[in-house]
Design a protein around this motif. Structure first.
Motif, PDB file in Angstrom:
ATOM      1  N   SER A  96      19.352   1.213  -1.450  1.00 14.74           N
ATOM      2  CA  SER A  96      18.019   2.452  -2.624  1.00 14.74           C
ATOM      3  C   SER A  96      17.632   3.168  -1.350  1.00 14.74           C
ATOM      4  O   SER A  96      17.910   3.111  -0.125  1.00 14.74           O
ATOM      5  CB  SER A  96      16.880   1.611  -2.605  1.00 14.74           C
ATOM      6  OG  SER A  96      15.970   1.065  -1.509  1.00 14.74           O
ATOM      7  N   ALA A  98      14.850   3.893  -0.388  1.00 14.30           N
ATOM      8  CA  ALA A  98      13.832   3.631   0.080  1.00 14.30           C
ATOM      9  C   ALA A  98      14.270   2.723   2.010  1.00 14.30           C
ATOM     10  O   ALA A  98      13.766   3.484   2.829  1.00 14.30           O
ATOM     11  CB  ALA A  98      12.598   2.751  -0.405  1.00 14.30           C
ATOM     12  N   GLU A 183      12.768  15.785   4.352  1.00 12.75           N
ATOM     13  CA  GLU A 183      13.375  16.536   2.952  1.00 12.75           C
ATOM     14  C   GLU A 183      13.761  18.011   3.455  1.00 12.75           C
ATOM     15  O   GLU A 183      12.564  19.024   3.592  1.00 12.75           O
ATOM     16  CB  GLU A 183      12.887  16.229   1.638  1.00 12.75           C
ATOM     17  CG  GLU A 183      11.921  15.081   1.917  1.00 12.75           C
ATOM     18  CD  GLU A 183      11.368  14.835   1.199  1.00 12.75           C
ATOM     19  OE1 GLU A 183      11.226  15.080  -0.306  1.00 12.75           O
ATOM     20  OE2 GLU A 183       9.670  15.089   1.452  1.00 12.75           O
ATOM     21  N   GLU A 188       9.394  15.148  -4.277  1.00 11.66           N
ATOM     22  CA  GLU A 188       8.967  14.504  -5.966  1.00 11.66           C
ATOM     23  C   GLU A 188       7.607  15.522  -5.134  1.00 11.66           C
ATOM     24  O   GLU A 188       6.109  15.273  -5.767  1.00 11.66           O
ATOM     25  CB  GLU A 188       8.321  13.225  -5.096  1.00 11.66           C
ATOM     26  CG  GLU A 188       9.725  12.279  -5.537  1.00 11.66           C
ATOM     27  CD  GLU A 188       9.931  12.108  -6.980  1.00 11.66           C
ATOM     28  OE1 GLU A 188       9.119  11.726  -7.418  1.00 11.66           O
ATOM     29  OE2 GLU A 188      11.499  12.941  -6.885  1.00 11.66           O
ATOM     30  N   GLN A 221      17.260  12.624  -1.951  1.00 10.04           N
ATOM     31  CA  GLN A 221      18.188  13.454  -3.399  1.00 10.04           C
ATOM     32  C   GLN A 221      18.184  14.684  -3.519  1.00 10.04           C
ATOM     33  O   GLN A 221      19.006  14.931  -4.149  1.00 10.04           O
ATOM     34  CB  GLN A 221      15.616  14.204  -4.035  1.00 10.04           C
ATOM     35  CG  GLN A 221      15.468  14.312  -5.164  1.00 10.04           C
ATOM     36  CD  GLN A 221      14.311  14.646  -5.448  1.00 10.04           C
ATOM     37  OE1 GLN A 221      14.177  14.920  -7.011  1.00 10.04           O
ATOM     38  NE2 GLN A 221      14.010  13.017  -5.280  1.00 10.04           N
ATOM     39  N   LYS A 247      20.192   8.016  -4.456  1.00 13.63           N
ATOM     40  CA  LYS A 247      20.089   9.001  -5.280  1.00 13.63           C
ATOM     41  C   LYS A 247      22.203   9.169  -6.185  1.00 13.63           C
ATOM     42  O   LYS A 247      22.691   8.310  -6.911  1.00 13.63           O
ATOM     43  CB  LYS A 247      19.523   9.913  -5.619  1.00 13.63           C
ATOM     44  CG  LYS A 247      18.203   9.330  -5.785  1.00 13.63           C
ATOM     45  CD  LYS A 247      16.798  10.471  -5.902  1.00 13.63           C
ATOM     46  CE  LYS A 247      15.402  10.327  -5.764  1.00 13.63           C
ATOM     47  NZ  LYS A 247      14.991   9.708  -7.762  1.00 13.63           N
TER      48      LYS A 247
HETATM   49  C1  LIG Z   1      13.603  12.286  -0.716  1.00 14.79           C
HETATM   50  C2  LIG Z   1      13.151  10.328  -1.622  1.00 14.79           C
HETATM   51  N1  LIG Z   1      13.776  10.225  -0.308  1.00 14.79           N
HETATM   52  C3  LIG Z   1      12.939   8.077  -0.914  1.00 14.79           C
HETATM   53  C4  LIG Z   1      13.449   7.962  -2.211  1.00 14.79           C
HETATM   54  C5  LIG Z   1      12.896   6.687  -2.683  1.00 14.79           C
HETATM   55  O1  LIG Z   1      15.003   6.275  -3.077  1.00 14.79           O
HETATM   56  P1  LIG Z   1      13.913   4.884  -4.181  1.00 14.79           P
HETATM   57  O2  LIG Z   1      13.649   5.568  -4.880  1.00 14.79           O
HETATM   58  O3  LIG Z   1      15.777   5.083  -4.224  1.00 14.79           O
HETATM   59  O4  LIG Z   1      13.723   3.754  -3.219  1.00 14.79           O
HETATM   60  C6  LIG Z   1      12.349   9.693  -3.226  1.00 14.79           C
HETATM   61  C7  LIG Z   1      13.161   8.381  -4.602  1.00 14.79           C
HETATM   62  O5  LIG Z   1      12.401  10.106  -4.801  1.00 14.79           O
HETATM   63  C8  LIG Z   1      12.793  10.923  -2.563  1.00 14.79           C
HETATM   64  O6  LIG Z   1      13.545  11.830  -3.818  1.00 14.79           O
END
Ligand SMILES: Cc1ncc(COP(=O)(O)O)c(C=O)c1O
Length: 393
Positions: A96, A98, A183, A188, A221, A247
């Motif tokens: 994932s 995170a 980022e 988000e 993202q 993603k």
């Molecule tokens: C920039 C960014 N980092 C990390 C995450 C977390 O990803 P995940 O939900 O796959 O753990 C997201 C999720 O929206 C994100 O947009």
């Protein structure tokens, strides 16, 4: 819809889809919805892309999992395809975004540890989102998401996004910084871009080099073709030491990646990090198929052209109102007047216009359509969104 056994961690919309194809989602009764969200920037190749479906089907029938105790040929192949596209040296596969970010943040701490720091700090941005594990949540700005979790606030310094002077000031104020984590476009947090666009990343890298910090970019993202390049940082001359993604990497199959280059390569050794599932034969073959499509289909050029077309057409149609746009490629923010009540927009778009959208940062419509959308589908997004917004402006 009953969700009796599910923890109420989401305010779910009163609809569920039973199947999808390309840019379209369908309910049980075959009603088509145009998907301008793609599962929050996940299904970049569209729903059930035939190449990805084939990879899943063939690998599921061959070998799903062995663990990282053994060599995994598809993981090697996926790693090569991903690192080549990302211009990075090596990769750790996670499950994932995170988890990929957790790996990056742990690596920053190891980097500091090697230099004898006691309690290192990472610079992160206001409005950032990095995930929900404790360390990635501590790096995240949103106070609502952090509330009650005793986040590790002393380990992060938060500065305004796009503000290089604040970084220079932090360098003067603190002697124990080990990295910047950013980022390229804050997804988000409101589709925020820096005033000087992607050159901001070059300025951040210069600060990292001047101060011997790791330069770490979160492309969970923005990665995997979303902005019209494999990775958004490639719109600039910047080069990260650490790069994370997830993603779109699996087009819906859960997989994440933390990549390193140069001085960050080799920070993790045997036993310093791990994951039972990370980079299974199945996940890796999916990643390989996604990168095969990205490399060979002209899909990223399409993302640039159609993204520009959608942005320009919507702002042209609504030019008499206080509406602007921001973003890059297929990561589009339509910025509405901040006095406008946007709380019903998602429901109205879905129920009255059969269009799936999202609203972020309270007054920004976030559009994340598939990268391979057709011109006709782009026109449909424009028409449906303009018909939704015009009467409300
Ligand atoms: C920039 C960014 N980092 C990390 C995450 C977390 O990803 P995940 O939900 O796959 O753990 C997201 C999720 O929206 C994100 O947009």
């Amino acid at each position: 819809m009953s969700a009796t056994y599910l923890m109420p961690t989401y305010n779910r919309q009163p609809i569920s889809f039973t199947h999808g194809s390309g840019s379209w989602l369908y309910t049980k009764d075959e009603t088509p919805y145009l998907d301008a969200l793609t599962g929050i920037a996940v299904c970049g190749l569209g729903h059930c892309h035939p190449k990805v479906t084939e990879a899943i089907q063939q690998q599921a029938a061959t070998l799903v999992h062995t663990s990282n105790l053994f060599g995994i040929d598809w993981q090697e192949r996926a790693g090569e395809a991903l690192c080549t596209a990302a211009q990075m040296d090596s990769v750790f596969f996670a499950n994932s975004g995170a988890e990929a970010n957790e790996a990056a943040l742990k690596m920053a701490r190891l980097y500091a540890h090697q230099q004898g720091f006691k309690r290192p700090k990472v610079i992160v941005m206001e409005q950032s989102f990095h995930g929900r594990t404790l360390l990635s949540l501590s790096a995240t700005a949103n106070p609502k998401a952090r509330e009650g979790f005793y986040t590790l606030d002393d380990d992060f310094i938060r500065v305004p996004f796009g503000d290089i002077a604040a970084i220079k000031q932090a360098a003067k104020d603190y002697g124990d910084i080990c990295a910047i984590f950013v980022e390229p476009i804050q997804g988000e947090g409101g589709l925020n871009t820096a005033a000087n666009g992607f050159s901001y990343l070059e300025e951040l890298q210069a600060q990292c080099e001047a101060n011997n910090w790791l330069f770490m970019i979160d492309e969970v993202q923005t990665g995997n073709g979303r902005t019209g390049k494999y990775f958004a940082y490639q719109h600039s001359n910047a080069r990260p030491d650490v790069l994370t993604t997830a993603k779109g990497l699996g087009n819906g199959f859960p997989v994440g990646a933390c990549m390193v280059r140069g001085r960050a390569n080799g920070l993790f050794g045997a036993g310093s990090h791990g994951s039972t599932y990370g980079g299974t034969p199945l996940a890796s073959r999916v990643v390989h198929s996604v990168y095969d499509v990205l490399a060979n289909s002209g899909i990223m050029e399409n993302a640039l052209t159609e993204g520009q077309f959608i942005r320009k057409s919507i702002t042209d149609e609504l030019q008499q109102y206080d509406v602007s746009s921001r973003g890059a490629g297929m990561m589009i923010g339509i910025v509405l007047p901040n006095t406008m009540d946007c709380s019903q927009l998602v429901d109205l778009a879905r129920d009255e216009h059969k269009l799936i959208i999202n609203v972020t940062g309270s007054h920004v419509v976030r559009l994340l359509p598939p990268l391979n959308i057709s011109r006709h589908e782009s026109q449909q997004i424009i028409e449906r969104l303009v018909n939704l917004l015009r009467p409300l402006l």
